[in-house]
Design a protein around this motif. Structure first.
Motif, mmCIF file in Angstrom:
data_model
loop_
_atom_site.group_PDB
_atom_site.id
_atom_site.type_symbol
_atom_site.label_atom_id
_atom_site.label_comp_id
_atom_site.label_asym_id
_atom_site.label_seq_id
_atom_site.Cartn_x
_atom_site.Cartn_y
_atom_site.Cartn_z
ATOM 1 N N LEU A 193 0.873 -1.174 0.000
ATOM 2 C CA LEU A 193 0.000 0.000 0.000
ATOM 3 C C LEU A 193 0.910 1.223 0.000
ATOM 4 N N VAL A 194 0.783 2.057 -1.014
ATOM 5 C CA VAL A 194 1.684 3.203 -1.169
ATOM 6 C C VAL A 194 0.895 4.428 -1.607
ATOM 7 N N ASN A 195 1.492 5.584 -1.389
ATOM 8 C CA ASN A 195 0.946 6.817 -1.946
ATOM 9 C C ASN A 195 1.416 6.961 -3.394
ATOM 10 N N GLN A 196 0.573 7.542 -4.221
ATOM 11 C CA GLN A 196 0.930 7.790 -5.619
ATOM 12 C C GLN A 196 1.158 9.291 -5.799
ATOM 13 N N GLU A 197 2.420 9.673 -5.711
ATOM 14 C CA GLU A 197 2.771 11.085 -5.838
ATOM 15 C C GLU A 197 2.661 11.554 -7.288
ATOM 16 N N GLU A 198 2.493 12.869 -7.425
ATOM 17 C CA GLU A 198 2.500 13.510 -8.733
ATOM 18 C C GLU A 198 3.345 14.773 -8.638
ATOM 19 N N GLY A 199 4.081 15.055 -9.682
ATOM 20 C CA GLY A 199 4.879 16.279 -9.693
ATOM 21 C C GLY A 199 5.758 16.357 -10.919
ATOM 22 N N PHE A 200 6.101 17.573 -11.307
ATOM 23 C CA PHE A 200 6.955 17.812 -12.466
ATOM 24 C C PHE A 200 8.001 18.822 -12.033
ATOM 25 N N ALA A 201 9.237 18.377 -11.914
ATOM 26 C CA ALA A 201 10.299 19.242 -11.417
ATOM 27 C C ALA A 201 10.482 20.457 -12.321
ATOM 28 N N LYS A 202 10.652 21.630 -11.703
ATOM 29 C CA LYS A 202 10.889 22.844 -12.475
ATOM 30 C C LYS A 202 12.279 22.813 -13.116
ATOM 31 N N LEU A 203 13.204 22.173 -12.438
ATOM 32 C CA LEU A 203 14.589 22.123 -12.904
ATOM 33 C C LEU A 203 15.026 20.669 -13.001
ATOM 34 N N TRP A 204 15.560 20.281 -14.160
ATOM 35 C CA TRP A 204 16.004 18.906 -14.355
ATOM 36 C C TRP A 204 17.519 18.795 -14.369
ATOM 37 N N HIS A 205 18.229 19.896 -14.246
ATOM 38 C CA HIS A 205 19.686 19.823 -14.297
ATOM 39 C C HIS A 205 20.297 21.040 -13.628
ATOM 40 N N HIS A 206 21.523 20.871 -13.187
ATOM 41 C CA HIS A 206 22.307 21.974 -12.633
ATOM 42 C C HIS A 206 23.764 21.529 -12.633
ATOM 43 N N LEU A 259 24.455 21.517 -22.892
ATOM 44 C CA LEU A 259 23.875 20.274 -23.398
ATOM 45 C C LEU A 259 22.616 19.920 -22.608
ATOM 46 N N PHE A 260 22.708 19.963 -21.269
ATOM 47 C CA PHE A 260 21.556 19.653 -20.427
ATOM 48 C C PHE A 260 20.407 20.628 -20.684
ATOM 49 N N GLU A 261 20.727 21.895 -20.921
ATOM 50 C CA GLU A 261 19.682 22.889 -21.146
ATOM 51 C C GLU A 261 18.950 22.620 -22.462
ATOM 52 N N ARG A 262 19.692 22.252 -23.519
ATOM 53 C CA ARG A 262 19.040 21.901 -24.784
ATOM 54 C C ARG A 262 18.098 20.720 -24.586
ATOM 55 N N TRP A 263 18.564 19.733 -23.850
ATOM 56 C CA TRP A 263 17.761 18.542 -23.566
ATOM 57 C C TRP A 263 16.512 18.909 -22.776
ATOM 58 N N PHE A 264 16.666 19.745 -21.770
ATOM 59 C CA PHE A 264 15.549 20.122 -20.914
ATOM 60 C C PHE A 264 14.513 20.933 -21.679
ATOM 61 N N VAL A 265 14.966 21.896 -22.473
ATOM 62 C CA VAL A 265 14.044 22.711 -23.264
ATOM 63 C C VAL A 265 13.260 21.837 -24.229
ATOM 64 N N TYR A 266 13.925 20.858 -24.793
ATOM 65 C CA TYR A 266 13.292 19.947 -25.735
ATOM 66 C C TYR A 266 12.153 19.181 -25.075
ATOM 67 N N ILE A 267 12.337 18.831 -23.799
ATOM 68 C CA ILE A 267 11.324 18.090 -23.062
ATOM 69 C C ILE A 267 10.234 19.020 -22.539
ATOM 70 N N GLN A 268 10.643 20.128 -21.943
ATOM 71 C CA GLN A 268 9.709 21.032 -21.277
ATOM 72 C C GLN A 268 8.890 21.843 -22.278
ATOM 73 N N CYS A 269 9.493 22.231 -23.395
ATOM 74 C CA CYS A 269 8.827 23.115 -24.355
ATOM 75 C C CYS A 269 8.904 22.508 -25.748
ATOM 76 N N PRO A 270 8.184 21.412 -26.003
ATOM 77 C CA PRO A 270 8.317 20.712 -27.271
ATOM 78 C C PRO A 270 7.930 21.544 -28.483
ATOM 79 N N HIS A 271 7.065 22.568 -28.301
ATOM 80 C CA HIS A 271 6.649 23.367 -29.444
ATOM 81 C C HIS A 271 7.816 24.131 -30.057
ATOM 82 N N GLN A 272 8.881 24.337 -29.283
ATOM 83 C CA GLN A 272 10.027 25.053 -29.818
ATOM 84 C C GLN A 272 10.776 24.218 -30.850
#
Length: 353
Positions: A193-206, A259-272
């Motif tokens: 029996l577990v909780n089902q969390e939901e969330g989308f990190a604002k930042l995926w890299h640093h 490199l990480f920023e290009r990857w993140f933008v690609y995921i976060q803002c696919p319309h670009q």
């Protein structure tokens, strides 16, 4: 539906548990007994201009070029990364993974011979149930909406799990089968029996740290797409790293950050990049879906009970499922020969066989 997907895309749908995929990957990994450490927990990460040092809770230290945190919903790597980022930017904030639903996951023998190859789903006010069967096995997930969102990691006892299960005993989970008829068949030692969390990190890299999978984006299991989110973002990151390493075997932190920023933008803002679907869209779909099948409000109830019945399977496939599949990521540096399909795949390897 599964047959139609295969007809349109050329490949069968493969329902696969995470533990099964992990076992397949581990068994195929060369020198797996030396490159994989079990029961290792991250305590802290140090980032330098030319590399990283990861301190584990057992006191040992691992050194490398980058840290990819794929350590789950309550990711320690994410916590360390966000602490580093907040030191540089006081306006930065921590990611919140809130649970609005709790679930039982259980596996057991298909004693009653429930027809296999069918995905059974029950919907109700504040509850839902998924049952998948094979000729020999049942895989069950029960859902119940929590009265208030849980913001911390919660551990439940076996007694609490049995109490949760008892509330579903009169619920029909397959034609002619109530949950109370089969609960005794499930393996209680592995059921949780577990909780089902939901969330989308604002930042995926640093710096030299990046996040993947549930560490970065967490959705409930109602759509079965959580693993897919991690796999697709991992494939995209692997492609970016491979392109970089062709010309620069030891990229500095500045190059990796770009490199990480290009990857993140690609995921976060696919319309670009003219993409129709990507991680955020799949996350949003899962967020809406679990609230629809548990009738979170009268609007969701009306859509699930009446409006959704007016949407044909072909229309559903064309509008959401098929674009998601055909737009899927691949490892662009791994050559393979794809099949001729009714709906063409949008990606092909950069190299051929």
């Amino acid at each position: 539906m599964w047959e139609k997907i295969e007809q349109k895309h050329g490949y069968p749908v493969l329902p696969l548990l995470r533990r099964e995929l992990l076992n397949v990957l581990y068994e195929q990994l060369p020198n797996n007994d030396t490159v994989v450490r079990f029961e290792a927990e991250v305590a802290n990460c140090e980032v330098y201009d030319n590399g990283v040092r990861v301190h584990l809770k057992d006191g040992t230290v691992e050194e490398g070029s980058i840290v990819v945190g794929a350590d789950g919903t309550h990711s320690r790597v994410r916590q360390v990364m966000e602490d580093l980022q907040m030191k540089e930017n006081r306006r930065a904030s921590k990611t919140v993974m809130a649970a609005n639903y709790q679930s039982i996951y259980a596996v057991g023998p298909n004693r009653l011979g429930i027809p296999d190859g069918v995905f059974y789903e029950m919907r109700g006010s504040g509850i839902a149930a998924n049952l998948v069967t094979t000729p020999t096995e049942m895989i069950l997930i029960l859902y119940r909406r929590l009265p208030t969102a849980a913001l911390t990691h919660t551990y439940y006892t076996i007694e609490q799990m049995n109490e949760f299960a008892a509330s579903f005993f009169d619920t029909t989970v397959a034609p002619g089968v109530k949950f109370g008829d089969i609960w005794g068949d499930f393996d209680k030692a592995s059921a949780r029996l577990v909780n089902q969390e939901e969330g989308f990190a604002k930042l995926w890299h640093h710096g030299r740290i990046a996040l993947l999978g549930d560490s970065a984006t967490r959705t409930t299991s109602i759509t079965g797409l959580g693993l897919n989110l991690g796999l697709h973002s991992a494939a995209l990151l692997a492609n970016e790293l491979q392109k970089c390493l062709v010309s620069d075997k030891t990229p500095d932190t500045s190059v990796l950050s770009q490199l990480f920023e290009r990857w993140f933008v690609y995921i976060q803002c696919p319309h670009q990049r003219s993409r129709s679907k990507e991680c955020k869209q799949v996350f949003d779909y899962g967020y809406t879906r679990v609230r629809t099948v548990t009738w979170r409000n009268w609007g969701y109830w009306a859509f699930d009970r009446f409006i959704s019945r007016l949407i044909s399977l072909d229309r559903l496939l064309k509008a959401s499922i098929c674009p998601m599949i055909s737009d899927g990521q691949i490892l662009s540096y791994v050559p393979f020969e794809g099949k001729e399909t009714a709906i063409p795949w949008r990606r092909a390897p950069d190299i051929t066989l």
